[in-house]
Design a protein around this motif. Structure first.
Motif, short mmCIF file in Angstrom:
data_model
loop_
_atom_site.label_atom_id
_atom_site.label_comp_id
_atom_site.label_asym_id
_atom_site.label_seq_id
_atom_site.Cartn_x
_atom_site.Cartn_y
_atom_site.Cartn_z
N GLY A 99 -36.49 6.04 -10.68
CA GLY A 99 -35.89 7.36 -10.78
C GLY A 99 -34.52 7.31 -11.43
O GLY A 99 -33.85 6.28 -11.41
N SER A 100 -34.15 8.42 -12.03
CA SER A 100 -32.83 8.56 -12.65
C SER A 100 -32.27 9.93 -12.29
O SER A 100 -33.02 10.87 -11.99
CB SER A 100 -32.92 8.42 -14.17
N VAL A 101 -30.96 10.05 -12.33
CA VAL A 101 -30.32 11.31 -12.05
C VAL A 101 -29.12 11.47 -12.98
O VAL A 101 -28.45 10.49 -13.33
CB VAL A 101 -29.87 11.40 -10.57
N THR A 126 -25.76 8.96 -16.73
CA THR A 126 -27.09 8.84 -16.12
C THR A 126 -27.09 7.64 -15.17
O THR A 126 -26.68 6.55 -15.56
CB THR A 126 -28.18 8.65 -17.18
N LEU A 127 -27.53 7.87 -13.95
CA LEU A 127 -27.68 6.81 -12.96
C LEU A 127 -29.17 6.51 -12.79
O LEU A 127 -29.98 7.42 -12.65
CB LEU A 127 -27.09 7.24 -11.61
N THR A 128 -29.53 5.22 -12.81
CA THR A 128 -30.92 4.80 -12.70
C THR A 128 -31.07 3.85 -11.52
O THR A 128 -30.23 2.97 -11.30
CB THR A 128 -31.38 4.11 -14.00
N ASN A 142 -29.85 0.31 -5.17
CA ASN A 142 -28.85 1.35 -5.39
C ASN A 142 -29.00 1.91 -6.79
O ASN A 142 -29.76 1.39 -7.60
CB ASN A 142 -27.43 0.78 -5.21
N PHE A 143 -28.27 2.96 -7.09
CA PHE A 143 -28.25 3.52 -8.43
C PHE A 143 -27.14 2.86 -9.24
O PHE A 143 -26.03 2.64 -8.75
CB PHE A 143 -28.03 5.03 -8.39
N GLN A 144 -27.45 2.54 -10.52
CA GLN A 144 -26.49 1.93 -11.43
C GLN A 144 -26.33 2.81 -12.67
O GLN A 144 -27.25 3.53 -13.05
CB GLN A 144 -26.98 0.54 -11.85
#
Length: 275
Positions: free
Chosen positions: A127-129, A142-144, A151-153
């Motif tokens: 997922g990405s946001v 963009t965090l993936t 965690n999101f990077q």
């Protein structure tokens, strides 16, 4: 002169305290929110043993002596860093306590907060946001999701305006259709790419189909991978209240009641005004 020995002892104690005070636990900071697999780190000018204690658990020895050039002006040398990796997924959601010990003496005591997904290590998530206007008004980030860090990077930083138009999100009804068909569209990111998901509900037959595909500008090509039909549409935003849906193909044609090239007009039903 009778006070010389006690005074020297007092100076020695003060001196030890001063050395221990020349250092800091930098992460986590007081009140921080943390999750996933992250690092606990800081620095100290002169220590033989660095330990941390989380909540009421046992003390954990932390590797000490890594290079920290930013400590040279304070310590007179650079081998003052300490750092260890910790899986915060092992902790329950909520407030926790961490204490730092330098040569057995407590130096820092603080609380922080943990937010995780309910398990120490989760596999298979993707997922990405998008975080618009970050780190400044001219850029979007963009965090993936990263499985290795749980965690999101940051996967992309680009000029503002390259993310999916918010006008893609909505509820729509087909204007020129003999049937009663309702659409819900949702824009987001999958693997760092702008993506549109379309849920089509045929109210006459109580049938639901889901289409998805990549967005380019104000157009998205979506198809259905989960039914016996091979159907694809081009979804084009005309304005915030109107969208055109062109049939690209429907196979097998003998079972489809729509044909390639047909264009349907979708009108917004969720109360937003045209822009």
């Amino acid at each position: 002169m009778k006070y010389t020995k006690p005074l020297l002892s007092l100076l020695a104690i003060v001196g030890i305290g001063t050395v221990h005070a020349k250092g800091s636990l930098e992460n986590p900071k007081p009140g921080d929110y943390t999750s996933g697999i992250s690092t606990i780190y800081g620095w100290n000018c002169d220590a033989s043993l660095i330990e941390i204690q989380i909540d009421n658990g046992g003390r954990i020895k932390v590797p000490y002596g890594s290079q920290r050039a930013d400590t040279e002006s304070t310590c007179g040398d650079t081998d003052n860093g300490f750092v260890t990796q910790y899986n915060f997924g092992l902790l329950k959601n909520g407030e926790h306590r961490i204490r730092l010990y330098v040569d057995g003496v407590e130096q820092n005591d603080r609380t922080f907060h943990v937010s995780n997904l309910g398990a120490p290590y989760i596999r298979g998530l993707k997922g990405s946001v998008l975080v618009p206007a970050f780190p400044d008004d001219a850029h979007d980030t963009t965090l993936t999701w990263s499985e290795s860090t749980q965690n999101f990077q940051i996967s992309k930083v680009e000029p503002s305006g390259n993310y999916p138009s918010p006008d893609f999100n909505g509820i729509w009804r087909v204007e020129n259709s003999v049937g009663d068909v309702l659409f819900q569209t949702t824009a987001g990111y999958i693997d760092g790419k702008p993506w549109l998901t379309v849920s089509m509900l045929d109210l006459d037959y109580n049938d639901l189909q889901i289409f998805s595909g990549q967005i380019e500008g104000k157009t998205a090509t979506v198809d259905d991978e989960y039914s016996s039909f091979d159907t694809a549409f081009e979804m084009k935003l005309i304005n915030s209240s109107k969208m055109e849906m062109t049939v690209l193909h429907c196979k097998p044609s003998t079972s489809c009641n729509i044909r390639a090239g047909e264009i349907y007009t979708l009108l917004r039903q969720d109360g937003r005004e045209e822009k």
